[in-house]
Design a protein around this motif. Structure first.
Motif, PDB file in Angstrom:
ATOM      1  N   HIS A  21       0.827  -1.203   0.000  1.00 49.77           N
ATOM      2  CA  HIS A  21       0.000   0.000   0.000  1.00 49.77           C
ATOM      3  C   HIS A  21       0.865   1.257   0.000  1.00 49.77           C
ATOM      4  O   HIS A  21       0.556   2.239  -0.677  1.00 49.77           O
ATOM      5  N   LEU A  22       1.966   1.237   0.758  1.00 53.34           N
ATOM      6  CA  LEU A  22       2.856   2.392   0.799  1.00 53.34           C
ATOM      7  C   LEU A  22       3.507   2.628  -0.552  1.00 53.34           C
ATOM      8  O   LEU A  22       3.700   3.770  -0.970  1.00 53.34           O
ATOM      9  N   MET A  23       3.845   1.556  -1.260  1.00 49.62           N
ATOM     10  CA  MET A  23       4.449   1.680  -2.588  1.00 49.62           C
ATOM     11  C   MET A  23       3.477   2.298  -3.584  1.00 49.62           C
ATOM     12  O   MET A  23       3.875   2.988  -4.514  1.00 49.62           O
ATOM     13  N   ILE A  61       3.844   9.636   5.753  1.00 48.84           N
ATOM     14  CA  ILE A  61       2.946   8.480   5.706  1.00 48.84           C
ATOM     15  C   ILE A  61       3.698   7.161   5.648  1.00 48.84           C
ATOM     16  O   ILE A  61       3.076   6.099   5.664  1.00 48.84           O
ATOM     17  N   ARG A  62       5.021   7.215   5.586  1.00 52.63           N
ATOM     18  CA  ARG A  62       5.789   5.972   5.685  1.00 52.63           C
ATOM     19  C   ARG A  62       6.005   5.566   7.133  1.00 52.63           C
ATOM     20  O   ARG A  62       6.224   4.404   7.436  1.00 52.63           O
ATOM     21  N   MET A 220      -6.072   5.342   7.602  1.00 50.60           N
ATOM     22  CA  MET A 220      -6.633   4.987   6.299  1.00 50.60           C
ATOM     23  C   MET A 220      -5.571   4.380   5.391  1.00 50.60           C
ATOM     24  O   MET A 220      -5.833   3.422   4.661  1.00 50.60           O
ATOM     25  N   VAL A 221      -4.354   4.928   5.447  1.00 47.40           N
ATOM     26  CA  VAL A 221      -3.244   4.353   4.679  1.00 47.40           C
ATOM     27  C   VAL A 221      -2.978   2.931   5.134  1.00 47.40           C
ATOM     28  O   VAL A 221      -2.791   2.013   4.324  1.00 47.40           O
ATOM     29  N   GLN A 222      -2.969   2.706   6.443  1.00 43.58           N
ATOM     30  CA  GLN A 222      -2.752   1.363   6.983  1.00 43.58           C
ATOM     31  C   GLN A 222      -3.844   0.395   6.549  1.00 43.58           C
ATOM     32  O   GLN A 222      -3.590  -0.800   6.354  1.00 43.58           O
ATOM     33  N   LEU A 227      -4.396   7.564  -1.098  1.00 44.23           N
ATOM     34  CA  LEU A 227      -4.767   8.967  -0.930  1.00 44.23           C
ATOM     35  C   LEU A 227      -4.321   9.775  -2.141  1.00 44.23           C
ATOM     36  O   LEU A 227      -3.145  10.074  -2.308  1.00 44.23           O
ATOM     37  N   LYS A 228      -5.289  10.136  -2.979  1.00 44.75           N
ATOM     38  CA  LYS A 228      -5.032  10.896  -4.199  1.00 44.75           C
ATOM     39  C   LYS A 228      -5.716  12.250  -4.121  1.00 44.75           C
ATOM     40  O   LYS A 228      -6.703  12.432  -3.418  1.00 44.75           O
TER      41      LYS A 228
END
Length: 249
Positions: A21-23, A61-62, A220-222, A227-228
């Motif tokens: 997801h982070l990538m 966000i990382r 939400m990222v997790q 997120l755009k």
């Protein structure tokens, strides 16, 4: 032993999922903004809101860490006396705004802060959203479109102030939340509660709201949300690639 192996496998799967997801995230950093403005319980005269607190936090966000913060109180001039409702709602007292700065000065201070953290972190704003290409890409986040599309935009228009170009693109986290989780949250606090998170600090303090919005964005990222940018006032112009020294002031 079997239980221990299952636990190890679950942890590895979750880490692999989060890494993926982070990538896929188009941005490495998010700058969360949440204004507080003049307000009235019954605004029969149609008075226009003026920003009285201008806060922002830089979220990595990382790591999920807030690495930098900005806060400036602003002096309203159209309606310089805060209503009792406004003082109670925001917790901002009359003497605080009287010791604040005019909005144009606040914007200049904010742009100086952007330049400073951009140089320190090597931030690149508003690149295409197909991937971060290994750069420290960054954009802005608000809980809704109100802060940048209505409050700041209208006040700058009324007062004939220049609005920084980089503040013409952002992520509406409320819209992203609705689309990703497929439910309608009851405000920021409600969205946090739905995810088992507790609002920290004083609600309707701009800085506290920005910190909690960053907390929600990280969760939400997790959970796998990508997120755009959702709102772009420059939709017909080529997205800007600003270096730290090209940030408009």
């Amino acid at each position: 032993m079997a239980v221990e192996l299952d636990l190890i496998e679950t942890v590895c799967v979750n880490r692999s999922k989060n890494a993926k997801h982070l990538m896929l995230q188009p941005f490495h950093f998010l700058i969360v903004i949440d204004f507080e403005s003049t307000c009235w319980e019954h605004n029969a005269d149609g008075k226009k809101p003026e920003i009285i607190e201008f806060p922002a936090v830089l979220l990595n966000i990382r790591t999920g860490m807030i690495e930098e913060e900005f806060q400036q109180f602003v002096m309203p001039v159209e309606n310089p006396i805060l209503s009792g409702f406004c003082v109670k709602f925001t917790g901002i007292k009359q003497e605080v705004v009287e010791n604040g700065v005019p909005l144009h000065t606040c914007i200049s201070l904010f742009c100086s802060w952007i330049r400073e953290i951009s140089e320190k972190k090597g931030l690149v704003f508003h690149v295409d959203q197909k991937g971060n290409n290994g750069e420290n890409t960054c954009t802005f986040v608000t809980w809704s479109d109100w802060d940048l599309a209505v409050c700041l935009h209208n006040e700058c228009t009324r007062k004939q102030l220049y609005k920084p170009e980089i503040l013409c693109q952002w992520i509406d986290l409320r819209a992203t939340y609705r689309k990703f989780y497929k439910r309608q949250p009851q405000g920021l606090q409600g969205a946090l509660s739905e995810l088992g998170l507790q609002f920290e600090g004083r609600e309707h303090s701009g800085l506290c709201d920005a910190r909690n919005t960053a907390l929600l964005a990280w969760r939400m990222v997790q959970d796998g949300a990508i997120l755009k940018v959702t709102t772009d006032f420059q939709r017909n112009r080529q997205a800007s690639r600003k270096t730290p020294f090209q940030v408009d002031i």
